[in-house]
Design a protein around this motif. Structure first.
Motif, PDB file in Angstrom:
ATOM      1  N   GLY A 163     -96.177  20.834 -63.421  1.00 44.13           N
ATOM      2  CA  GLY A 163     -96.493  19.957 -62.305  1.00 44.13           C
ATOM      3  C   GLY A 163     -95.475  18.857 -62.112  1.00 44.13           C
ATOM      4  O   GLY A 163     -95.750  17.869 -61.430  1.00 44.13           O
ATOM      5  N   SER A 164     -94.284  19.036 -62.698  1.00 48.99           N
ATOM      6  CA  SER A 164     -93.263  17.994 -62.598  1.00 48.99           C
ATOM      7  C   SER A 164     -92.792  17.798 -61.159  1.00 48.99           C
ATOM      8  O   SER A 164     -92.426  16.685 -60.770  1.00 48.99           O
ATOM      9  CB  SER A 164     -92.067  18.353 -63.493  1.00 48.99           C
ATOM     10  OG  SER A 164     -91.535  19.630 -63.140  1.00 48.99           O
ATOM     11  N   SER A 165     -92.779  18.868 -60.362  1.00 46.54           N
ATOM     12  CA  SER A 165     -92.326  18.729 -58.978  1.00 46.54           C
ATOM     13  C   SER A 165     -93.261  17.843 -58.156  1.00 46.54           C
ATOM     14  O   SER A 165     -92.854  17.261 -57.148  1.00 46.54           O
ATOM     15  CB  SER A 165     -92.216  20.110 -58.316  1.00 46.54           C
ATOM     16  OG  SER A 165     -93.483  20.768 -58.316  1.00 46.54           O
ATOM     17  N   LEU A 166     -94.522  17.727 -58.588  1.00 42.41           N
ATOM     18  CA  LEU A 166     -95.487  16.881 -57.893  1.00 42.41           C
ATOM     19  C   LEU A 166     -95.727  15.570 -58.636  1.00 42.41           C
ATOM     20  O   LEU A 166     -96.634  14.799 -58.269  1.00 42.41           O
ATOM     21  CB  LEU A 166     -96.811  17.628 -57.720  1.00 42.41           C
ATOM     22  CG  LEU A 166     -96.754  18.902 -56.866  1.00 42.41           C
ATOM     23  CD1 LEU A 166     -98.108  19.605 -56.866  1.00 42.41           C
ATOM     24  CD2 LEU A 166     -96.334  18.574 -55.438  1.00 42.41           C
ATOM     25  N   GLY A 167     -94.973  15.326 -59.677  1.00 50.55           N
ATOM     26  CA  GLY A 167     -95.119  14.088 -60.436  1.00 50.55           C
ATOM     27  C   GLY A 167     -96.373  14.033 -61.277  1.00 50.55           C
ATOM     28  O   GLY A 167     -96.914  12.940 -61.503  1.00 50.55           O
ATOM     29  N   ALA A 168     -96.841  15.190 -61.748  1.00 50.03           N
ATOM     30  CA  ALA A 168     -98.075  15.242 -62.541  1.00 50.03           C
ATOM     31  C   ALA A 168     -97.789  15.872 -63.887  1.00 50.03           C
ATOM     32  O   ALA A 168     -97.049  16.855 -63.987  1.00 50.03           O
ATOM     33  CB  ALA A 168     -99.154  16.041 -61.806  1.00 50.03           C
ATOM     34  N   ASP A 169     -98.360  15.300 -64.927  1.00 45.01           N
ATOM     35  CA  ASP A 169     -98.263  15.851 -66.281  1.00 45.01           C
ATOM     36  C   ASP A 169     -99.534  16.651 -66.551  1.00 45.01           C
ATOM     37  O   ASP A 169    -100.638  16.093 -66.625  1.00 45.01           O
ATOM     38  CB  ASP A 169     -98.107  14.728 -67.296  1.00 45.01           C
ATOM     39  CG  ASP A 169     -97.913  15.254 -68.716  1.00 45.01           C
ATOM     40  OD1 ASP A 169     -97.686  16.471 -68.857  1.00 45.01           O
ATOM     41  OD2 ASP A 169     -97.995  14.443 -69.655  1.00 45.01           O
ATOM     42  N   LEU A 170     -99.371  17.978 -66.686  1.00 48.83           N
ATOM     43  CA  LEU A 170    -100.531  18.862 -66.850  1.00 48.83           C
ATOM     44  C   LEU A 170    -100.959  19.014 -68.299  1.00 48.83           C
ATOM     45  O   LEU A 170    -101.869  19.793 -68.582  1.00 48.83           O
ATOM     46  CB  LEU A 170    -100.218  20.239 -66.263  1.00 48.83           C
ATOM     47  CG  LEU A 170     -99.907  20.288 -64.766  1.00 48.83           C
ATOM     48  CD1 LEU A 170     -99.760  21.725 -64.303  1.00 48.83           C
ATOM     49  CD2 LEU A 170    -100.978  19.577 -63.960  1.00 48.83           C
ATOM     50  N   THR A 171    -100.335  18.264 -69.195  1.00 50.87           N
ATOM     51  CA  THR A 171    -100.715  18.383 -70.609  1.00 50.87           C
ATOM     52  C   THR A 171    -102.177  18.004 -70.826  1.00 50.87           C
ATOM     53  O   THR A 171    -102.914  18.670 -71.553  1.00 50.87           O
ATOM     54  CB  THR A 171     -99.812  17.483 -71.468  1.00 50.87           C
ATOM     55  OG1 THR A 171     -98.449  17.815 -71.244  1.00 50.87           O
ATOM     56  CG2 THR A 171    -100.132  17.664 -72.946  1.00 50.87           C
TER      57      THR A 171
END
Length: 296
Positions: A81-89
């Motif tokens: 989700g880096s392209s949307l500025g989100a950390d999915l961890t």
């Protein structure tokens, strides 16, 4: 003679009034009933699926620019989700915790409720009503009140006995799923003659474990599956207990992820809802297959 004719005429009148309606009238009534059923079903489906459609549209349309894209769904299925500025961890951590909780909670619930309900159903119906009252009590107690009572217990467990891992929420979740599991298992127990099966098996020399595993459990499979699937749905959707006790599960992770990217959080919530629907459909299909196998 006149009395005889009058009595025969009076006895013939109910038969005339009870005569079946013409086929045209029955067909018209059936058509009206089908139209009403179709209208009611359509309105119900619209009421249920309109929010889901709105959720899906929110995930594919950017609220500021109005641009349509599947970036949120692509981020979930690719795990990036880096392209949307989100950390999915945090999302995968919460999902893993919830899946583990589903397995442990269902195992504890079945190990606790199935033997207890079978024994009580055989021995004492009065005690069965008392257990029903205890099992359905969590429905009347708000989750936040349960947390007030469970907080000190979990504080002691975390400090002296266990750890702060989310998997230990299973004890609280067993309490939450008890009302639904009890009702599903009670339906199965009331649909079969448990006492006759037990007495026949015992008279043939079967031990209690053999009676339980080889006679009763196969007749309760449908109820056990119902209780398990409903418990999984409850665990996957639980937020209050985990949040107030400071533990991570799927719903807490979705809330935290929503602070950085609401589209990904909404898309994952929609997937969780779809998974719950799949569980219910699978339960219906399995139940139908088991009924057909019994009829054959």
């Amino acid at each position: 003679m006149a009395v005889t004719h009058a009595s025969s005429a009076s006895s013939a009148m109910p038969a005339a009034t009870a005569a079946p309606k013409p086929p045209q009238l029955r067909a018209a009534r059936i058509r009206r009933q089908n139209i009403i059923k179709t209208v009611v079903l359509t309105l119900t489906m619209l009421f249920l699926f309109a929010p889901l459609l709105a959720m899906f549209l929110f995930t594919v349309r950017h609220p500021l620019s109005g641009r349509w894209s599947l970036d949120a769904w692509r981020a979930i299925f690719t795990g990036d989700g880096s392209s949307l500025g989100a950390d999915l961890t945090v999302l995968w951590q919460g999902l893993g915790s919830s899946l583990g909780l589903c397995v442990v909670t269902v195992a504890l619930m079945l190990a606790l409720m199935v033997p207890t309900m079978v024994i009580v159903h055989i021995r004492s119906r009065r005690l069965e009503r008392a257990i029903e009252w205890v099992a359905t009590l969590p429905l009347t107690i708000p989750a936040i009140v349960l947390v007030v009572g469970l907080g000190p217990i979990y504080r002691w467990l975390s400090a002296d006995v266990l750890s702060t891992k989310p998997i230990w929420l299973c004890f609280a979740y067993v309490i939450l799923v008890m009302p639904f599991a009890f009702r599903a298992l009670a339906v199965g127990l009331n649909s079969i003659d448990v006492k006759t099966l037990v007495e026949a098996s015992r008279s043939l020399g079967a031990s209690w474990p053999r009676v339980f595993l080889r006679v009763l459990i196969p007749n309760l499979w449908q109820s056990i599956l119902s209780a398990s699937f409903i418990s999984i749905a409850v665990v996957l959707g639980e937020y209050t207990v985990a949040s107030l006790l400071g533990r991570m599960n799927l719903q807490v992770a979705l809330y935290q992820l929503g602070q950085s990217n609401s589209q990904i959080s909404t898309a994952m919530s929609l997937l969780a809802l779809v998974f719950g629907v799949i569980l219910l459909v699978a339960l219906d299909l399995i139940s139908a297959a088991m009924r057909r196998s019994k009829e054959q």
